[in-house]
Design an enzyme around this catalytic site. Structure first.
Site, PDB file in Angstrom:
ATOM      1  N   PRO A  77     -13.485 -21.603  45.210  1.00 13.94           N
ATOM      2  CA  PRO A  77     -14.055 -21.689  46.567  1.00 13.94           C
ATOM      3  C   PRO A  77     -13.296 -22.662  47.471  1.00 13.94           C
ATOM      4  O   PRO A  77     -12.937 -23.747  47.055  1.00 13.94           O
ATOM      5  CB  PRO A  77     -15.479 -22.173  46.325  1.00 13.94           C
ATOM      6  CG  PRO A  77     -15.462 -22.819  44.989  1.00 13.94           C
ATOM      7  CD  PRO A  77     -14.395 -22.120  44.193  1.00 13.94           C
ATOM      8  N   GLU A  78     -13.061 -22.234  48.710  1.00 10.99           N
ATOM      9  CA  GLU A  78     -12.446 -23.085  49.724  1.00 10.99           C
ATOM     10  C   GLU A  78     -13.484 -23.273  50.838  1.00 10.99           C
ATOM     11  O   GLU A  78     -14.625 -22.850  50.695  1.00 10.99           O
ATOM     12  CB  GLU A  78     -11.156 -22.423  50.236  1.00 10.99           C
ATOM     13  CG  GLU A  78     -10.161 -22.160  49.101  1.00 10.99           C
ATOM     14  CD  GLU A  78      -8.855 -21.514  49.574  1.00 10.99           C
ATOM     15  OE1 GLU A  78      -8.456 -21.741  50.720  1.00 10.99           O
ATOM     16  OE2 GLU A  78      -8.261 -20.779  48.769  1.00 10.99           O
TER      17      GLU A  78
END
Ligand SMILES: [Zn+2]
Length: 281
Positions: A2-3
């Site tokens: 996840p970013e």
């Protein structure tokens, strides 16, 4: 992994369920999640707390509790929240309205830290630069961070103190928007290119947020639609949306990196190639 857009999507879903509610019970089954603290001790301190806010800073979720404590959650590789029973559950929170919130993490690199607000601020301040979508993330700030650096620009913008929340996917997308080759030396970008990069980063992240992040098929961020709109990431050999040239893949800062060799030339305007760049042309 996840970013910023995926973490922001998690934040929105968590906030909708948690804010204003009390944590009726907490169970944490994984000592890696809370180390160096004992999971039972963290669970006991969460139970009974009312949630005041769920915020995001870089890739961290910041859960503010009524009693003054702050739960800092970092999802790392595969962490995420689920609202129905899931595999690889590491912790479960039950709210006073019966909502069940499970934290799942296949690879177990995620962390939960329960801190005082000042400790939480200090923890984040030494690790993160300004929010890339906030007003402090200016071209002047970015230029200052990149000045004199010989590292490839792709590696430089993965540094969380330069761009909080950027990771491998959105770094590639940002560089495509900015028309900058990922292996250019960070310190050699012109002022105009730095400004283009700042805008490209914001554009890539905003689009990711609007599409609720990317669902890469591992079930971790189900519902995201950004994967259908990648310009370069994961598109090696496919035609560039802007010019039709096949997207190429290289390595930058140890990470697989996709770019358009036509839109993102290895040499900036008015520069002669350095020996490193010549090899990549
Ligand atoms: Zn192109």
């Amino acid at each position: 992994m996840p970013e910023l857009p995926e973490v922001d999507t998690e934040r929105g879903r968590l906030a909708a369920r948690m804010v204003g509610r009390r944590i009726a019970s907490a169970a944490i089954d994984d000592p890696r999640l809370t180390r160096p603290e004992e999971p039972a001790w963290i669970a006991a301190r969460l139970a009974g707390e009312r949630v005041e806010a769920v915020e995001r800073r870089g890739k961290y979720l910041v859960v503010r509790l009524e009693g003054g404590q702050v739960l800092l959650v970092h999802l790392r590789m595969t962490g995420g929240f689920r609202y129905e029973p899931a595999s690889h559950e590491r912790a479960v929170l039950e709210l006073d309205d019966g909502t069940r919130i499970a934290y799942r993490d296949l690879r177990r690199f995620g962390t939960w830290l329960l801190l005082d607000p000042e400790e939480a601020e200090a923890h984040l301040a030494i690790r993160l630069g300004p929010e890339p979508l906030g007003r402090r993330f200016t071209a002047a700030f970015l230029a200052e961070r990149l000045r004199g650096r010989r590292a490839p620009i792709k590696a430089a913008i993965l540094d969380q103190r330069t761009v909080a929340g950027l990771g491998n996917i959105y770094a590639d997308e940002s560089l495509w928007h900015a028309r900058i080759h990922p292996l250019r030396a960070a310190g050699e970008l012109s002022a105009e290119e730095v400004a283009q990069l700042r805008d490209g980063i914001r554009r890539a992240l905003r689009l990711g947020i609007r599409r609720q992040g990317a669902d890469l098929g591992d079930g971790a961020y189900a519902g995201g639609r950004m994967q259908h709109e990648f310009r370069v990431y994961g598109r090696t050999g496919e035609p560039c949306d802007r010019c039709g040239t096949p997207i190429e893949k290289t390595r930058a800062g140890g990470r697989g990196t996709c770019y358009c060799p036509t839109c993102q030339p290895a040499v900036g305007a008015g520069q002669s190639p350095t020996p490193t760049q010549r090899r990549t042309v």
